[in-house]
Enzyme design. Structure first.
Site, mmCIF file in Angstrom:
data_model
loop_
_atom_site.group_PDB
_atom_site.id
_atom_site.type_symbol
_atom_site.label_atom_id
_atom_site.label_comp_id
_atom_site.label_asym_id
_atom_site.label_seq_id
_atom_site.Cartn_x
_atom_site.Cartn_y
_atom_site.Cartn_z
ATOM 1 N N ASP A 169 0.799 -1.233 0.000
ATOM 2 C CA ASP A 169 0.000 0.000 0.000
ATOM 3 C C ASP A 169 0.829 1.279 0.000
ATOM 4 O OD1 ASP A 169 0.955 -0.570 2.529
ATOM 5 O OD2 ASP A 169 -0.827 0.141 3.572
ATOM 6 N N GLU A 173 11.278 -3.786 12.808
ATOM 7 C CA GLU A 173 12.402 -3.409 11.957
ATOM 8 C C GLU A 173 13.693 -3.378 12.759
ATOM 9 O OE1 GLU A 173 9.561 -1.748 12.336
ATOM 10 O OE2 GLU A 173 8.637 -1.372 10.379
HETATM 11 C C1 UGA Z 1 3.548 -0.459 9.239
HETATM 12 C C2 UGA Z 1 4.841 -0.796 8.523
HETATM 13 O O1 UGA Z 1 5.003 0.079 7.411
HETATM 14 C C3 UGA Z 1 4.760 -2.243 8.054
HETATM 15 O O2 UGA Z 1 5.863 -2.559 7.268
HETATM 16 C C4 UGA Z 1 4.700 -3.124 9.273
HETATM 17 O O3 UGA Z 1 4.560 -4.476 8.899
HETATM 18 C C5 UGA Z 1 3.476 -2.734 10.074
HETATM 19 O O4 UGA Z 1 3.423 -1.335 10.365
HETATM 20 C C6 UGA Z 1 3.506 -3.511 11.389
HETATM 21 O O5 UGA Z 1 3.564 -2.910 12.451
HETATM 22 O O6 UGA Z 1 3.502 -4.722 11.286
HETATM 23 P P1 UGA Z 1 0.983 -0.502 8.227
HETATM 24 O O7 UGA Z 1 0.592 0.408 7.128
HETATM 25 O O8 UGA Z 1 0.458 -0.219 9.585
HETATM 26 O O9 UGA Z 1 2.544 -0.635 8.241
HETATM 27 O O10 UGA Z 1 0.636 -2.061 7.855
HETATM 28 P P2 UGA Z 1 -0.125 -2.663 6.608
HETATM 29 O O11 UGA Z 1 0.194 -1.895 5.366
HETATM 30 O O12 UGA Z 1 -1.551 -2.840 6.964
HETATM 31 O O13 UGA Z 1 0.562 -4.106 6.497
HETATM 32 C C7 UGA Z 1 1.913 -4.270 6.101
HETATM 33 C C8 UGA Z 1 2.000 -5.338 5.003
HETATM 34 O O14 UGA Z 1 1.522 -6.570 5.503
HETATM 35 C C9 UGA Z 1 1.178 -5.003 3.765
HETATM 36 O O15 UGA Z 1 1.901 -5.337 2.602
HETATM 37 C C10 UGA Z 1 -0.057 -5.862 3.898
HETATM 38 O O16 UGA Z 1 -0.635 -6.267 2.687
HETATM 39 C C11 UGA Z 1 0.470 -7.068 4.688
HETATM 40 N N1 UGA Z 1 -0.553 -7.679 5.566
HETATM 41 C C12 UGA Z 1 -1.343 -6.918 6.374
HETATM 42 C C13 UGA Z 1 -0.696 -9.059 5.559
HETATM 43 O O17 UGA Z 1 0.013 -9.755 4.813
HETATM 44 N N2 UGA Z 1 -1.652 -9.628 6.370
HETATM 45 C C14 UGA Z 1 -2.473 -8.896 7.170
HETATM 46 O O18 UGA Z 1 -3.335 -9.468 7.875
HETATM 47 C C15 UGA Z 1 -2.316 -7.493 7.170
HETATM 48 MN MN MN Z 2 0.738 0.067 5.091
#
Ligand code: UGA
Ligand code: MN
Length: 344
Positions: free
Chosen positions: A204, A289
Site C-alpha cells: 500500500d 524493523e
Molecule cells: C507499518 C509498517 O510500514 C509495516 O511494514 C509493518 O509491517 C506494520 O506497520 C507492522 O507494524 O507490522 P501498516 O501500514 O500499519 O505498516 O501495515 P499494513 O500496510 O496494513 O501491512 C503491512 C504489510 O503486511 C502489507 O503489505 C499488507 O498487505 C500485509 N498484511 C497486512 C498481511 O500480509 N496480512 C495482514 O493481515 C495485514
Molecule cells: Mn501500510
C-alpha cells in the site's frame, strides 16, 4: 493459428531489434566513459555536439525502457526471454518482498505497485500471500503482470491477526510472509554468487522509482527517509558528516534502528550469511524493523541514501478501506447487488 504465428514473429523481431539496440547503446555508453573516446567521438567535435549526442542517447535509452515495458506487458509468459536480452549481468538484482492479503482493494493495490515495478530494471518480485492457499485472483494477476516474480503463501495464525475492532498497529503484520520470502532467497541463492539487495515493500505504499537506484548498490544496509510515517510529515535517519547518528521520529527515537519497513534495504549476501536474521511476531509494538536490523548491522555501518537522507522517495500511504455499504442496502431492498463473478 496465423494470428499466433504473426504474434510470435512480431515478438521475435521486437526482441532482435531490442538486442541490436542494446548492443549499440551499451557500446556507445562504454566508449563514452573511456578516455580513448576519440575513436567514437573525434577530437574536433564541439562540446555542445557532445551534449546533444548525450541527450540523444538518453532519449534512446528511455525509448528502449519503454519498449521493454511494452514487451513485458504484451508477452508476460516470455519475460525470461526478454530479460535475457536486456539483462546486464553486472547490475545487482533488487529482490522485493511484499506481503499481501485478500481485501476489496487488493487487486487495485497490486496493479498500482506492479506498474511502478515495471519501470525498475532487474527487479524480482517475491509476492507472499497471507493465505493458506495461493488465491486465483493473485495467481492470475501475477501471470499477466509482466514482471519477474515468485509467488508464495503462508497464513498468519489467528492469534497473531488483528481483529477488525483492534487498532491497526496492535500486532505486527506481514511477519511470516516476509520470513518466507527470506527463506526462499536463502534456498535459491548462493552466498558467493548472489548479487543484489532485498527490499521489503508493503503493497500500500507509494514508491518513486529513483528509490530503487539509490538502494541498488547497497554494500550492507542502506537507509533513507519515509514520508507520511509515524504521524509526522516524514521520519528519517539523522545524518552527521555522512554518517547516521540518530533518528528523527516521535515514537521511540531511542530504538537502535528507528526506521519503518520502507526505509531500508539489505545486501542479499548479508542475509545469506546470517540465516538467524528473521522477523519476529513476538516483538514489542513498533520494534519489528529494529529487531531484524540489530541482528545484522550497527548504526555506524549504515549507508545513508537519498542525498544524505534529505529527499523523500517513498511514502507510507495507507489506502482507505473499501466502503461497500450500498451492497447491503441493495440486498435489504431485495435487489441482488453487484455480480460476484466480476473480479474487482
Ligand atoms: C507499518 C509498517 O510500514 C509495516 O511494514 C509493518 O509491517 C506494520 O506497520 C507492522 O507494524 O507490522 P501498516 O501500514 O500499519 O505498516 O501495515 P499494513 O500496510 O496494513 O501491512 C503491512 C504489510 O503486511 C502489507 O503489505 C499488507 O498487505 C500485509 N498484511 C497486512 C498481511 O500480509 N496480512 C495482514 O493481515 C495485514
Ligand atoms: Mn501500510
Amino acid at each position: 493459428m496465423f494470428v499466433q504465428r504473426s504474434k510470435l514473429l512480431f515478438l521475435y523481431i521486437s526482441v532482435i531489434c531490442l538486442g541490436i539496440f542494446v548492443t549499440i547503446l551499451t557500446y556507445a555508453s562504454i566508449a563514452g566513459d573511456k578516455p580513448d573516446c576519440q575513436s567514437v567521438f573525434p577530437h574536433d567535435v564541439p562540446l555542445q555536439d557532445l551534449d546533444s549526442r548525450q541527450q540523444e542517447l538518453d532519449r534512446k535509452l528511455s525509448q528502449l525502457r519503454d519498449l521493454e515495458v511494452t514487451l513485458r506487458r504484451s508477452y508476460p509468459q516470455k519475460v525470461a526471454a526478454i530479460e535475457q536480452i536486456v539483462d546486464d549481468r553486472h547490475v545487482p538484482t533488487i529482490y522485493v518482498i511484499t506481503p499481501t492479503y485478500a481485501r476489496t482493494v487488493q487487486k487495485a493495490e497490486l496493479t498500482r505497485l506492479s506498474y511502478t515495478f515495471l519501470h525498475v530494471p532487474k527487479l524480482h518480485w517475491i509476492l507472499v500471500e497471507d493465505s493458506p492457499t495461493k488465491t486465483a485472483l493473485v495467481s492470475q494477476f501475477l501471470s499477466r503482470c509482466g514482471l519477474t516474480y515468485t509467488h508464495l503463501n503462508v497464513a498468519t495464525p489467528p492469534v497473531f491477526k488483528t481483529k477488525s475492532a483492534d487498532p491497526h498497529w496492535l500486532k505486527p503484520r506481514g511477519v511470516l510472509q516476509r520470513n518466507l520470502g527470506l527463506e526462499w532467497l536463502r534456498e535459491h541463492l548462493h552466498a558467493d554468487t548472489a548479487n543484489g539487495v532485498v527490499y521489503f515493500a508493503d503493497d500500500d505504499n507509494t514508491y518513486d522509482i529513483q528509490l530503487f537506484e539509490e538502494m541498488r548498490y547497497t554494500k550492507r544496509v542502506s537507509v533513507w527517509p519515509v514520508g507520511l510515517s509515524g504521524y509526522l510529515r516524514y521520519e528519517s535517519p539523522v545524518v552527521t558528516n555522512g554518517h547516521v547518528t540518530s533518528w528523527f521520529t516521535y515514537f521511540r527515537p531511542d530504538r537502535a534502528f528507528a526506521t519503518d519497513m520502507a526505509g531500508f534495504s539489505i545486501n542479499v549476501r548479508l542475509l545469506l550469511d546470517r540465516p538467524e536474521a528473521v522477523f519476529k511476531n513476538t516483538v514489542r509494538r513498533g520494534h519489528l524493523e529494529t529487531n531484524l536490523l540489530s541482528a545484522i548491522t550497527t548504526m555506524g555501518e549504515l549507508e545513508p541514501k537519498a542525498h544524505n537522507c534529505t529527499k523523500v522517495l517513498v511514502w507510507h500511504t495507507r489506502t482507505e478501506k473499501a466502503d461497500l455499504r450500498n451492497e447491503d442496502k441493495f440486498k435489504k431492498r431485495g435487489f441482488p447487488g453487484s455480480n460476484p463473478d466480476i473480479e474487482v
